[in-house]
Scaffold this motif. Structure first.
Motif, short mmCIF file in Angstrom:
data_model
loop_
_atom_site.label_atom_id
_atom_site.label_comp_id
_atom_site.label_asym_id
_atom_site.label_seq_id
_atom_site.Cartn_x
_atom_site.Cartn_y
_atom_site.Cartn_z
N LEU A 66 0.84 -1.20 0.00
CA LEU A 66 0.00 0.00 0.00
C LEU A 66 0.87 1.26 0.00
O LEU A 66 0.62 2.22 -0.73
CB LEU A 66 -0.89 -0.02 1.24
N ALA A 67 1.94 1.23 0.80
CA ALA A 67 2.85 2.37 0.86
C ALA A 67 3.49 2.60 -0.51
O ALA A 67 3.64 3.74 -0.96
CB ALA A 67 3.92 2.15 1.93
N ALA A 68 3.85 1.51 -1.18
CA ALA A 68 4.44 1.62 -2.52
C ALA A 68 3.45 2.28 -3.46
O ALA A 68 3.80 3.17 -4.24
CB ALA A 68 4.83 0.24 -3.04
N GLY A 69 2.20 1.84 -3.38
CA GLY A 69 1.16 2.40 -4.24
C GLY A 69 0.96 3.88 -3.97
O GLY A 69 0.88 4.70 -4.90
N LEU A 119 5.20 10.09 7.10
CA LEU A 119 5.39 9.26 8.31
C LEU A 119 6.36 8.15 7.94
O LEU A 119 6.08 7.35 7.06
CB LEU A 119 4.06 8.68 8.78
N PRO A 120 7.51 8.12 8.60
CA PRO A 120 8.58 7.26 8.10
C PRO A 120 8.55 5.83 8.65
O PRO A 120 9.38 5.02 8.30
CB PRO A 120 9.83 7.98 8.61
N ARG A 169 3.77 -0.39 9.68
CA ARG A 169 2.70 0.54 9.34
C ARG A 169 1.35 -0.11 9.54
O ARG A 169 1.11 -1.23 9.14
CB ARG A 169 2.84 0.96 7.88
N PHE A 170 0.47 0.64 10.17
CA PHE A 170 -0.90 0.20 10.34
C PHE A 170 -1.76 1.32 9.79
O PHE A 170 -1.96 2.34 10.44
CB PHE A 170 -1.16 -0.08 11.83
N PHE A 171 -2.19 1.13 8.54
CA PHE A 171 -2.78 2.23 7.77
C PHE A 171 -3.94 2.96 8.46
O PHE A 171 -3.90 4.18 8.57
CB PHE A 171 -3.17 1.71 6.37
N PRO A 172 -4.97 2.23 8.96
CA PRO A 172 -6.08 2.98 9.57
C PRO A 172 -5.62 3.83 10.76
O PRO A 172 -6.12 4.95 10.95
CB PRO A 172 -7.04 1.88 10.02
N GLY A 173 -4.63 3.34 11.52
CA GLY A 173 -4.13 4.10 12.66
C GLY A 173 -3.38 5.34 12.21
O GLY A 173 -3.58 6.44 12.74
N LEU A 174 -2.53 5.19 11.19
CA LEU A 174 -1.77 6.34 10.67
C LEU A 174 -2.73 7.38 10.10
O LEU A 174 -2.56 8.58 10.28
CB LEU A 174 -0.78 5.89 9.60
N ARG A 175 -3.76 6.87 9.42
CA ARG A 175 -4.73 7.79 8.81
C ARG A 175 -5.48 8.58 9.90
O ARG A 175 -5.81 9.74 9.71
CB ARG A 175 -5.72 6.98 7.95
N ALA A 176 -5.71 7.92 11.04
CA ALA A 176 -6.35 8.64 12.14
C ALA A 176 -5.38 9.65 12.74
O ALA A 176 -5.78 10.73 13.17
CB ALA A 176 -6.82 7.65 13.21
N LEU A 235 -0.98 -6.40 16.49
CA LEU A 235 0.06 -6.05 17.46
C LEU A 235 0.76 -4.75 17.04
O LEU A 235 1.02 -3.88 17.87
CB LEU A 235 1.09 -7.18 17.58
N ASP A 236 1.02 -4.62 15.73
CA ASP A 236 1.63 -3.37 15.25
C ASP A 236 0.75 -2.21 15.60
O ASP A 236 1.22 -1.16 16.05
CB ASP A 236 1.79 -3.41 13.72
N GLY A 237 -0.55 -2.39 15.37
CA GLY A 237 -1.50 -1.32 15.66
C GLY A 237 -1.41 -0.93 17.12
O GLY A 237 -1.31 0.25 17.45
N ILE A 238 -1.40 -1.91 17.99
CA ILE A 238 -1.42 -1.60 19.42
C ILE A 238 -0.08 -1.05 19.90
O ILE A 238 -0.03 -0.01 20.54
CB ILE A 238 -1.83 -2.85 20.21
N PHE A 239 1.01 -1.71 19.52
CA PHE A 239 2.31 -1.26 20.04
C PHE A 239 2.75 0.06 19.41
O PHE A 239 3.49 0.81 20.03
CB PHE A 239 3.38 -2.34 19.85
N SER A 240 2.32 0.35 18.17
CA SER A 240 2.79 1.62 17.61
C SER A 240 1.89 2.78 18.00
O SER A 240 2.23 3.91 17.71
CB SER A 240 2.92 1.63 16.08
#
Ligand code: UDP
Ligand code: MG
Length: 325
Positions: A82-85, A176-177, A181-188, A221-226
């Motif tokens: 997704l990031a590549a896209g 965001l580097p 990556r957890f897209f919905p979280g970053l988008r929020a 887990l990525d979502g929660i820990f990040s």
């Protein structure tokens, strides 16, 4: 947005989707042909498919200049694809993100665009219903309850990847580097004006889910820990609690001893349970620290999120916008 014919890029990660690829291209083409007052681009990202997906989509990109295909050098996972896209779609006035399996109906895209034209920077497609059942569904629900409690940036449980980003929002996301990556979280996290458009999530058009349960657990887990330090704080709290109890128990036995109460040789069960319990708590603590440490290690290494093997289609001749490609 004053642009009479804004460019809308549709970003779609694809992994082993040969069964749906023709149908996907057909439905996107129908949408693009209808126009809806936009100039369309499809940025398909092949995430190291082991079937004929890449071949089919490459043919499509050669046939129709509105399609382009970015092939990654191996399977990097949905979030990286997704990031590549997103990187390759930069420059479009709006970017739509969706799954290849047609669980997200392309026919909804004009509604997303309309919500954007009414002024939203981020449009989320919100499911009225979820097609998944059983373990996957229970897992999704558990995750959203947990994430809602833990994160400072809660996400709606009925929204996922499907949605639209304005050029500004997409650029903010691109800055965001982080590697996990957890897209919905970053988008929020990026903020902006958000609007929701309701839809009914479809069954997969064909083929099998490509996200294994293990992968989904990893994203959770990525979502929660990040997005939360709460696991660390919980450790501190439980440490304080156990130390408090330990102090009270110690005091109790010292006082008893001073009062001259004889110590009988019992208590083996108590000791063994306490030792094992505390050992367990400590190991969990180390595990939680490790989750954060491992993520930090990945960030420090600064490896790119993905490697592009080949780029086919209209934009392929243009210089790529991301220096990492
Ligand atoms: N996908 C991907 N890389 C992967 C796994 C999946 O790009 O390693 C793509 C897949 O082709 C699909 C989307 O991600 O377009 C969502 O995958 P899937 O439908 O398997 O997941 P679910 O709908 O269960 O979330
Ligand atoms: Mg799916």
């Amino acid at each position: 947005m004053a642009d009479p014919s804004p460019t809308v890029a549709v970003v779609i990660p694809v992994f082993n989707e040969e069964a749906v690829a023709p149908e996907l291209c057909r439905r996107l083409t129908a949408l693009f042909d209808a126009g809806h007052g936009c100039t369309w681009r499809a940025v398909l990202v092949d995430d190291g498919s082991r079937d004929r997906s890449a071949e089919l989509l490459r043919a499509q990109a050669l046939r129709d200049p509105r399609f382009e295909l970015v092939e990654l050098s191996r399977n990097f996972g949905f979030q990286s694809a997704l990031a590549a896209g997103l990187a390759h779609a930069q420059g479009a006035d709006a970017i739509v993100t969706m799954d290849a399996d047609l669980q997200d109906p392309p026919e909804l895209i004009p509604e997303l665009v309309a919500a954007w034209q009414r002024g939203a920077d981020i449009v989320r497609a919100a499911r009225r219903s979820r097609a998944e059942a059983g373990v996957r569904r229970a897992g999704f629900e558990l995750f959203h309850v947990l994430f809602g409690r833990l994160s400072d940036f809660p996400i709606e449980s009925n929204t996922g990847t499907f949605g639209l980003l304005s050029q500004e929002a997409a650029m903010a996301l691109q800055r965001l580097p982080e590697r996990h990556r957890f897209f919905p979280g970053l988008r929020a996290w990026i903020g902006f004006t958000v609007a929701d458009v309701a839809y009914d999530r479809q069954e997969r058009a064909a083929g099998m889910p490509q996200q294994t349960l293990r992968r989904l657990v990893r994203y959770a887990l990525d979502g929660i820990f990040s997005f939360s330090h709460l696991p660390l704080r919980l450790l501190t709290y439980s440490g304080l609690f156990i130390a408090g109890v330990g102090f009270a128990v110690g005091l109790f036995f010292i006082v008893r001893r001073l009062l001259g109460v004889e110590i009988a040789f019992t208590g083996f069960t108590t000791i063994i349970s306490l030792v094992l319990f505390l050992g367990g708590v400590q190991l969990i603590g180390i595990g939680v620290l490790g989750e954060y440490l491992g993520r930090m290690y990945d960030e420090v290494k600064q490896r790119p999120l993905y490697v592009v093997k080949r780029h086919t289609g209209s934009a392929a001749s243009r210089p790529a916008s991301s220096p990492r490609d």
